[in-house]
Write an enzyme that holds these catalytic residues in place. Structure first.
Site, PDB file in Angstrom:
ATOM      1  N   TYR A 210     -48.570  34.645  -2.649  1.00  0.00           N
ATOM      2  CA  TYR A 210     -48.449  34.577  -4.076  1.00  0.00           C
ATOM      3  C   TYR A 210     -49.861  35.279  -4.586  1.00  0.00           C
ATOM      4  CZ  TYR A 210     -50.212  32.438  -8.569  1.00  0.00           C
ATOM      5  OH  TYR A 210     -50.581  32.243  -9.800  1.00  0.00           O
TER       6      TYR A 210
ATOM      7  N   SER B  84     -54.777  35.582 -11.824  1.00  0.00           N
ATOM      8  CA  SER B  84     -55.217  34.328 -11.153  1.00  0.00           C
ATOM      9  C   SER B  84     -56.481  34.210 -10.486  1.00  0.00           C
ATOM     10  CB  SER B  84     -54.017  33.895 -10.352  1.00  0.00           C
ATOM     11  OG  SER B  84     -54.294  32.487  -9.818  1.00  0.00           O
TER      12      SER B  84
ATOM     13  N   GLU C 179     -56.771  32.595  -7.947  1.00  0.00           N
ATOM     14  CA  GLU C 179     -56.244  32.731  -6.505  1.00  0.00           C
ATOM     15  C   GLU C 179     -56.433  34.015  -5.722  1.00  0.00           C
ATOM     16  OE1 GLU C 179     -55.472  29.147  -5.144  1.00  0.00           O
ATOM     17  OE2 GLU C 179     -54.557  30.490  -4.011  1.00  0.00           O
TER      18      GLU C 179
HETATM   19  P1  NAP Z   1     -45.056  27.470 -14.356  1.00  0.00           P
HETATM   20  O1  NAP Z   1     -45.042  26.245 -14.950  1.00  0.00           O
HETATM   21  O2  NAP Z   1     -44.593  27.326 -12.889  1.00  0.00           O
HETATM   22  O3  NAP Z   1     -44.091  28.475 -15.118  1.00  0.00           O
HETATM   23  C1  NAP Z   1     -43.613  29.566 -14.688  1.00  0.00           C
HETATM   24  C2  NAP Z   1     -42.462  30.108 -15.419  1.00  0.00           C
HETATM   25  O4  NAP Z   1     -41.802  31.285 -14.769  1.00  0.00           O
HETATM   26  C3  NAP Z   1     -41.392  29.308 -15.747  1.00  0.00           C
HETATM   27  O5  NAP Z   1     -40.901  29.336 -17.239  1.00  0.00           O
HETATM   28  C4  NAP Z   1     -40.250  29.777 -14.751  1.00  0.00           C
HETATM   29  O6  NAP Z   1     -39.050  29.616 -15.356  1.00  0.00           O
HETATM   30  C5  NAP Z   1     -40.511  31.199 -14.833  1.00  0.00           C
HETATM   31  N1  NAP Z   1     -40.095  32.157 -13.838  1.00  0.00           N
HETATM   32  C6  NAP Z   1     -39.885  31.641 -12.394  1.00  0.00           C
HETATM   33  N2  NAP Z   1     -39.408  32.680 -11.681  1.00  0.00           N
HETATM   34  C7  NAP Z   1     -38.977  33.615 -12.692  1.00  0.00           C
HETATM   35  C8  NAP Z   1     -38.049  34.788 -12.455  1.00  0.00           C
HETATM   36  N3  NAP Z   1     -37.636  35.490 -11.256  1.00  0.00           N
HETATM   37  N4  NAP Z   1     -37.734  35.425 -13.695  1.00  0.00           N
HETATM   38  C9  NAP Z   1     -38.166  34.857 -14.829  1.00  0.00           C
HETATM   39  N5  NAP Z   1     -38.846  33.775 -14.916  1.00  0.00           N
HETATM   40  C10 NAP Z   1     -39.091  33.105 -14.029  1.00  0.00           C
HETATM   41  O7  NAP Z   1     -46.433  28.256 -14.372  1.00  0.00           O
HETATM   42  P2  NAP Z   1     -47.515  28.058 -15.536  1.00  0.00           P
HETATM   43  O8  NAP Z   1     -48.763  27.098 -14.897  1.00  0.00           O
HETATM   44  O9  NAP Z   1     -47.071  28.413 -16.877  1.00  0.00           O
HETATM   45  O10 NAP Z   1     -48.358  29.638 -15.405  1.00  0.00           O
HETATM   46  C11 NAP Z   1     -47.945  30.719 -15.962  1.00  0.00           C
HETATM   47  C12 NAP Z   1     -48.520  32.030 -15.291  1.00  0.00           C
HETATM   48  O11 NAP Z   1     -50.066  32.001 -15.255  1.00  0.00           O
HETATM   49  C13 NAP Z   1     -47.861  31.902 -13.909  1.00  0.00           C
HETATM   50  O12 NAP Z   1     -47.787  33.678 -13.808  1.00  0.00           O
HETATM   51  C14 NAP Z   1     -48.708  31.800 -13.010  1.00  0.00           C
HETATM   52  O13 NAP Z   1     -48.826  32.183 -11.816  1.00  0.00           O
HETATM   53  C15 NAP Z   1     -50.176  32.091 -13.835  1.00  0.00           C
HETATM   54  N6  NAP Z   1     -51.329  31.555 -13.461  1.00  0.00           N
HETATM   55  C16 NAP Z   1     -51.198  29.926 -13.714  1.00  0.00           C
HETATM   56  C17 NAP Z   1     -52.630  29.289 -13.679  1.00  0.00           C
HETATM   57  C18 NAP Z   1     -52.199  27.661 -13.656  1.00  0.00           C
HETATM   58  O14 NAP Z   1     -53.316  26.954 -13.361  1.00  0.00           O
HETATM   59  N7  NAP Z   1     -51.415  27.374 -14.302  1.00  0.00           N
HETATM   60  C19 NAP Z   1     -53.767  29.923 -13.208  1.00  0.00           C
HETATM   61  C20 NAP Z   1     -53.593  31.138 -13.101  1.00  0.00           C
HETATM   62  C21 NAP Z   1     -52.502  31.844 -13.226  1.00  0.00           C
HETATM   63  P3  NAP Z   1     -38.133  28.230 -14.853  1.00  0.00           P
HETATM   64  O15 NAP Z   1     -38.826  27.084 -15.793  1.00  0.00           O
HETATM   65  O16 NAP Z   1     -36.830  28.594 -15.149  1.00  0.00           O
HETATM   66  O17 NAP Z   1     -38.563  27.754 -13.432  1.00  0.00           O
HETATM   67  N1  GDD Z   2     -49.956  21.023  -4.728  1.00  0.00           N
HETATM   68  C1  GDD Z   2     -50.472  20.340  -3.951  1.00  0.00           C
HETATM   69  N2  GDD Z   2     -49.982  19.066  -3.510  1.00  0.00           N
HETATM   70  N3  GDD Z   2     -51.911  20.488  -3.647  1.00  0.00           N
HETATM   71  C2  GDD Z   2     -52.565  19.926  -2.994  1.00  0.00           C
HETATM   72  C3  GDD Z   2     -51.971  18.544  -2.343  1.00  0.00           C
HETATM   73  C4  GDD Z   2     -50.646  18.373  -2.567  1.00  0.00           C
HETATM   74  O1  GDD Z   2     -50.103  17.304  -2.160  1.00  0.00           O
HETATM   75  N4  GDD Z   2     -53.093  17.909  -1.776  1.00  0.00           N
HETATM   76  C5  GDD Z   2     -53.869  18.855  -1.810  1.00  0.00           C
HETATM   77  N5  GDD Z   2     -53.726  19.716  -2.345  1.00  0.00           N
HETATM   78  C6  GDD Z   2     -54.593  20.935  -2.482  1.00  0.00           C
HETATM   79  C7  GDD Z   2     -54.191  22.115  -2.300  1.00  0.00           C
HETATM   80  O2  GDD Z   2     -54.295  22.525  -0.873  1.00  0.00           O
HETATM   81  C8  GDD Z   2     -55.101  23.227  -3.284  1.00  0.00           C
HETATM   82  O3  GDD Z   2     -56.487  23.495  -2.569  1.00  0.00           O
HETATM   83  C9  GDD Z   2     -55.579  22.335  -4.404  1.00  0.00           C
HETATM   84  O4  GDD Z   2     -55.207  21.101  -4.253  1.00  0.00           O
HETATM   85  C10 GDD Z   2     -54.593  22.750  -5.799  1.00  0.00           C
HETATM   86  O5  GDD Z   2     -53.349  22.941  -5.350  1.00  0.00           O
HETATM   87  P1  GDD Z   2     -52.168  23.296  -6.667  1.00  0.00           P
HETATM   88  O6  GDD Z   2     -52.406  22.259  -7.574  1.00  0.00           O
HETATM   89  O7  GDD Z   2     -50.761  23.376  -6.066  1.00  0.00           O
HETATM   90  O8  GDD Z   2     -52.679  24.754  -7.326  1.00  0.00           O
HETATM   91  P2  GDD Z   2     -53.411  25.894  -6.361  1.00  0.00           P
HETATM   92  O9  GDD Z   2     -54.874  25.930  -6.947  1.00  0.00           O
HETATM   93  O10 GDD Z   2     -52.917  26.128  -5.454  1.00  0.00           O
HETATM   94  O11 GDD Z   2     -52.700  26.939  -7.817  1.00  0.00           O
HETATM   95  C11 GDD Z   2     -52.463  26.824  -8.826  1.00  0.00           C
HETATM   96  O12 GDD Z   2     -53.786  27.437  -9.600  1.00  0.00           O
HETATM   97  C12 GDD Z   2     -53.741  28.933  -9.305  1.00  0.00           C
HETATM   98  C13 GDD Z   2     -54.958  29.306 -10.182  1.00  0.00           C
HETATM   99  O13 GDD Z   2     -56.274  29.379  -9.216  1.00  0.00           O
HETATM  100  C14 GDD Z   2     -51.340  27.447  -9.615  1.00  0.00           C
HETATM  101  O14 GDD Z   2     -51.056  27.147 -10.733  1.00  0.00           O
HETATM  102  C15 GDD Z   2     -51.362  28.944  -9.236  1.00  0.00           C
HETATM  103  O15 GDD Z   2     -49.963  29.323  -9.940  1.00  0.00           O
HETATM  104  C16 GDD Z   2     -52.477  29.552 -10.057  1.00  0.00           C
HETATM  105  O16 GDD Z   2     -52.558  31.082  -9.841  1.00  0.00           O
END
Ligand code: NAP
Ligand code: GDD
Length: 344
Positions: A152, A128, A130
């Site tokens: 995280y 990520s 992050e």
């Molecule tokens: P998400 O929608 O939160 O999905 C997470 C998945 O992990 C869900 O299927 C969840 O199951 C499962 N899970 C959570 N805890 C688990 C556990 N202990 N054992 C087995 N399964 C578990 O996340 P996403 O946005 O699809 O992201 C996919 C991956 O990419 C994650 O690893 C995230 O950290 C990473 N990532 C995401 C982003 C982004 O912007 N979306 C960016 C960079 C990296 P349930 O449905 O049962 O909760």
């Molecule tokens: N969730 C959330 N809720 N975020 C908020 C809010 C709120 O009400 N208000 C402001 N934010 C700001 C957060 O502080 C952060 O700076 C930004 O919006 C994005 O927050 P999220 O959408 O929660 O995503 P994230 O950037 O923290 O994390 C996501 O992206 C990562 C990749 O950079 C997640 O998908 C992570 O799993 C992933 O790794």
């Protein structure tokens, strides 16, 4: 080709399994046992591909090493995509042990299984942006330094480095996809983009009044999840294993996303948006901007949907959803709420 996916019920799990199934893959995914159904994102895929067994689901958990080992031994997949994680950064401050246990023990269990398998299995780790910590406005690439700022992110750095260690020590095909934020109509409703577009849909239909957010100044490089999962597959098809950044190369503040989303339906965001410390994090990642040139050049990957297009697609989908909710409310089958969702 057989793919094994952890986290198949999540946003990326849905888009990736759809992409692989439509490419002819057999897809095996793990789901968690919960007291209510948690497969809503993939129910359409289960209906379409489940009957022929092209899609199969199994109960497991990233902390249940024995079930993961058994599954991998029995299925003998060609590819493993480790997408599962407690993926909410703010929640990771509240549940640091659980978040880091899953993102360390889980990947390590899978890497051990890959190492011990008689079959050559290609492994994808969901790393990520992050991990970079966003301390200044630099453009981040595969060689940029990590500065994790949350439980995280620390867990993700561990998994990232361990994936490299297994790749280099045992000559395994293990890749890290360092993905910047990617969103979609299937995004979890407590991530900021979806929280905003859900609110816009509901405010537009008169079933919500306000939207309370935290830091509006944070900047993110937001792309479309459907584009990013294609990059995951391309990474495993490349001629050698590596680390890859997927990003759009453009960054926007949370406020810009808010303005664009309310603007889609002709509303002034200032009439509806409040801020609260409740949504501020103990340590904030202020600025993320990725450089996807390596993936563009070598994988021939590129994001198709731009920022405006992404906001539009998400708002349109959530307007439709809110319309269905307003029908339920008019039939007294659902109650209007002041604000939704109510957490994080
Ligand atoms: P998400 O929608 O939160 O999905 C997470 C998945 O992990 C869900 O299927 C969840 O199951 C499962 N899970 C959570 N805890 C688990 C556990 N202990 N054992 C087995 N399964 C578990 O996340 P996403 O946005 O699809 O992201 C996919 C991956 O990419 C994650 O690893 C995230 O950290 C990473 N990532 C995401 C982003 C982004 O912007 N979306 C960016 C960079 C990296 P349930 O449905 O049962 O909760
Ligand atoms: N969730 C959330 N809720 N975020 C908020 C809010 C709120 O009400 N208000 C402001 N934010 C700001 C957060 O502080 C952060 O700076 C930004 O919006 C994005 O927050 P999220 O959408 O929660 O995503 P994230 O950037 O923290 O994390 C996501 O992206 C990562 C990749 O950079 C997640 O998908 C992570 O799993 C992933 O790794």
């Amino acid at each position: 080709m057989k793919a094994f996916i952890t986290g198949i019920t999540g946003q990326d799990g849905y888009y990736l399994s759809k992409h692989l199934l439509e490419s002819g893959f057999e897809v095996h995914g793990t789901i968690r046992r919960s007291s209510s159904f948690n497969t809503s994102r993939i129910d359409g895929l289960i209906a379409e591909f489940g009957k022929s067994d092209q899609l199969k689901l199994y109960y497991s958990d990233l902390l249940d090493s024995s079930s993961l080992n058994n599954l991998i031994n029995n299925i003998e997949p060609d590819q493993i995509y480790n997408l599962a994680a407690q993926s909410h950064v703010a929640v990771s401050f509240k549940n640091p042990l659980y978040t880091t246990q899953t993102s360390t023990v889980g990947p390590l269990t899978l890497l051990e299984a890959v190492k011990n398998s008689k079959k050559e299995i290609k492994y994808y780790q969901a790393s990520s942006s992050e991990m970079y910590g966003g301390i200044d406005s630099s453009v981040l690439s595969e060689t940029s330094v990590f500065n994790p700022k949350s439980p995280y992110a620390v867990g993700k750095v561990f998994a990232h480095e361990m994936t490299k260690v297994y790749r280099e020590s045992y000559d395994l095909f293990c890749v890290n996809g360092i993905l910047f934020n990617h969103e979609s109509p299937a995004r979890g409703e407590t991530f900021v983009t979806r929280k905003i577009t859900r609110a816009v849909g509901r405010i537009f239909h008169g079933i919500q009044k306000n939207l309370t957010l935290g830091n509006l100044e944070a900047k993110r490089d937001w792309g479309f999840a459907g584009d990013y999962v294609k990059g995951m597959k391309l990474m495993l098809e490349h001629d050698h294993p590596d680390d890859w950044v997927l990003a759009t190369g453009e960054t926007h503040t949370v406020q810009e996303f808010v303005e664009a989303a309310f603007g889609e339906v002709g509303l002034n965001w200032k009439d509806h948006v409040l801020t609260s410390d409740k949504y501020h994090r103990p340590n904030e990642v202020e600025h993320l901007l990725g450089d996807p040139s390596k993936a563009k050049k070598l994988l021939k990957w590129k994001p198709e949907l731009d920022f405006k297009g992404l906001v539009k697609v998400m708002v349109e989908s959530d307007i439709e959803l809110a319309e269905q909710e307003s029908v339920l409310i008019s039939k007294k089958l659902m109650k209007p709420t002041w604000e939704y969702p109510i957490t994080d």
